[in-house]
Design a protein around this motif. Structure first.
Motif, mmCIF file in Angstrom:
data_model
loop_
_atom_site.group_PDB
_atom_site.id
_atom_site.type_symbol
_atom_site.label_atom_id
_atom_site.label_comp_id
_atom_site.label_asym_id
_atom_site.label_seq_id
_atom_site.Cartn_x
_atom_site.Cartn_y
_atom_site.Cartn_z
ATOM 1 N N VAL A 1 -8.341 5.465 7.102
ATOM 2 C CA VAL A 1 -9.287 6.559 6.895
ATOM 3 C C VAL A 1 -10.315 6.523 8.010
ATOM 4 O O VAL A 1 -10.679 5.450 8.510
ATOM 5 N N TYR A 2 -10.748 7.703 8.418
ATOM 6 C CA TYR A 2 -11.705 7.846 9.515
ATOM 7 C C TYR A 2 -12.933 8.609 9.035
ATOM 8 O O TYR A 2 -12.848 9.430 8.121
ATOM 9 N N LEU A 3 -14.050 8.353 9.695
ATOM 10 C CA LEU A 3 -15.253 9.128 9.453
ATOM 11 C C LEU A 3 -15.853 9.477 10.803
ATOM 12 O O LEU A 3 -16.366 8.608 11.508
ATOM 13 N N GLN A 4 -15.745 10.744 11.174
ATOM 14 C CA GLN A 4 -16.364 11.231 12.396
ATOM 15 C C GLN A 4 -17.777 11.682 12.056
ATOM 16 O O GLN A 4 -17.960 12.579 11.221
ATOM 17 N N MET A 5 -18.749 11.050 12.694
ATOM 18 C CA MET A 5 -20.153 11.327 12.400
ATOM 19 C C MET A 5 -20.796 11.948 13.632
ATOM 20 O O MET A 5 -20.871 11.305 14.689
ATOM 21 N N THR B 1 -7.693 16.513 -0.011
ATOM 22 C CA THR B 1 -8.876 17.103 -0.646
ATOM 23 C C THR B 1 -10.104 16.264 -0.333
ATOM 24 O O THR B 1 -10.079 15.046 -0.493
ATOM 25 N N THR B 2 -11.170 16.900 0.119
ATOM 26 C CA THR B 2 -12.352 16.156 0.556
ATOM 27 C C THR B 2 -13.584 16.469 -0.291
ATOM 28 O O THR B 2 -13.711 17.559 -0.859
ATOM 29 N N THR B 3 -14.476 15.485 -0.345
ATOM 30 C CA THR B 3 -15.786 15.609 -0.997
ATOM 31 C C THR B 3 -16.816 15.001 -0.066
ATOM 32 O O THR B 3 -16.571 13.938 0.514
ATOM 33 N N TYR B 4 -17.965 15.667 0.079
ATOM 34 C CA TYR B 4 -19.034 15.176 0.947
ATOM 35 C C TYR B 4 -20.366 15.149 0.207
ATOM 36 O O TYR B 4 -20.646 16.006 -0.633
ATOM 37 N N LEU C 1 -22.312 7.555 -2.121
ATOM 38 C CA LEU C 1 -21.127 8.170 -1.561
ATOM 39 C C LEU C 1 -21.485 8.977 -0.319
ATOM 40 O O LEU C 1 -22.454 9.734 -0.321
ATOM 41 N N VAL C 2 -20.685 8.815 0.733
ATOM 42 C CA VAL C 2 -20.816 9.652 1.923
ATOM 43 C C VAL C 2 -19.738 10.731 1.910
ATOM 44 O O VAL C 2 -20.022 11.923 2.008
ATOM 45 N N ALA C 3 -18.484 10.299 1.769
ATOM 46 C CA ALA C 3 -17.366 11.245 1.752
ATOM 47 C C ALA C 3 -16.137 10.557 1.172
ATOM 48 O O ALA C 3 -15.994 9.335 1.294
ATOM 49 N N ARG C 4 -15.266 11.368 0.556
ATOM 50 C CA ARG C 4 -14.003 10.857 0.024
ATOM 51 C C ARG C 4 -12.900 11.840 0.387
ATOM 52 O O ARG C 4 -13.137 13.047 0.573
ATOM 53 N N GLY D 1 -1.616 -5.112 3.692
ATOM 54 C CA GLY D 1 -1.235 -6.053 2.646
ATOM 55 C C GLY D 1 -0.106 -5.509 1.811
ATOM 56 O O GLY D 1 0.669 -4.660 2.236
ATOM 57 N N SER D 2 -0.028 -5.989 0.584
ATOM 58 C CA SER D 2 1.053 -5.627 -0.325
ATOM 59 C C SER D 2 0.729 -4.298 -1.005
ATOM 60 O O SER D 2 0.377 -4.247 -2.186
ATOM 61 N N ILE D 3 0.905 -3.213 -0.242
ATOM 62 C CA ILE D 3 0.485 -1.886 -0.692
ATOM 63 C C ILE D 3 1.687 -1.028 -1.060
ATOM 64 O O ILE D 3 2.572 -0.827 -0.240
ATOM 65 N N TYR D 4 1.682 -0.510 -2.293
ATOM 66 C CA TYR D 4 2.702 0.443 -2.716
ATOM 67 C C TYR D 4 2.251 1.863 -2.415
ATOM 68 O O TYR D 4 3.002 2.660 -1.873
ATOM 69 N N SER D 5 1.003 2.169 -2.777
ATOM 70 C CA SER D 5 0.460 3.491 -2.449
ATOM 71 C C SER D 5 -1.052 3.417 -2.349
ATOM 72 O O SER D 5 -1.693 2.624 -3.019
ATOM 73 N N VAL D 6 -1.580 4.254 -1.458
ATOM 74 C CA VAL D 6 -3.029 4.379 -1.293
ATOM 75 C C VAL D 6 -3.435 5.747 -1.817
ATOM 76 O O VAL D 6 -2.945 6.764 -1.315
ATOM 77 N N ASN D 7 -4.288 5.775 -2.780
ATOM 78 C CA ASN D 7 -4.717 7.037 -3.376
ATOM 79 C C ASN D 7 -6.012 7.495 -2.703
ATOM 80 O O ASN D 7 -6.030 7.669 -1.494
ATOM 81 N N ASP D 8 -7.092 7.681 -3.429
ATOM 82 C CA ASP D 8 -8.328 8.115 -2.801
ATOM 83 C C ASP D 8 -8.838 7.074 -1.801
ATOM 84 O O ASP D 8 -8.722 5.865 -2.031
#
Length: 121
Positions: free
Chosen positions: A78-82, A56-59, A47-50, A26-33
């Motif tokens: 974004v991906y999540l390998q489980m 920088t990651t958090t789990y 929350l699972v992960a960010r 879409g109309s995206i300027y920047s994607v942060n977290d």
């Protein structure tokens, strides 16, 4: 407008693996977290992960060592390998992203529609 589209959920046996993907468009300027949350029946969303823009990651403690979050900034994905999935990982998984749109000076919080992950034999 901004959309988050998830894919990759499904049914897997205990000990198996799945990879979730979530692409922002879409109309995206920047994607942060960017991140993944999950909600099991009768429980609150958690929350699972960010992952931050620079990686920088958090789990959550319950997934550390089993799940890996990553992102591709060029694709706003974004991906999540489980791995080593357990029955208690069964939930609807939601993608989340903090996005600044063009022509605005603030961030908004966006959610995907959710994808079901079921871990069962």
């Amino acid at each position: 407008q901004v959309q988050l589209v998830e894919s990759g959920g499904g049914l897997v046996q205990p000990g198996g693996s799945l990879r979730l993907s979530c692409a922002a468009s879409g109309s995206i300027y920047s994607v942060n977290d960017m991140g993944w949350y999950r909600q099991a029946p009768g429980k609150q969303r958690e929350l699972v992960a960010r992952v931050g823009r620079v990686g920088t990651t958090t789990y959550a403690d319950s997934v550390k060592g089993r799940f890996t979050i990553s992102r591709d900034n060029a694709k706003n994905t974004v991906y999540l390998q489980m791995n080593s999935l357990k029955p208690e990982d069964t939930a609807v998984y939601y993608c989340n992203a903090v996005i600044q749109r063009y022509y605005v000076t603030y961030d908004n919080n966006y959610w995907g529609q959710g994808t079901q992950v079921t871990v069962s034999s």
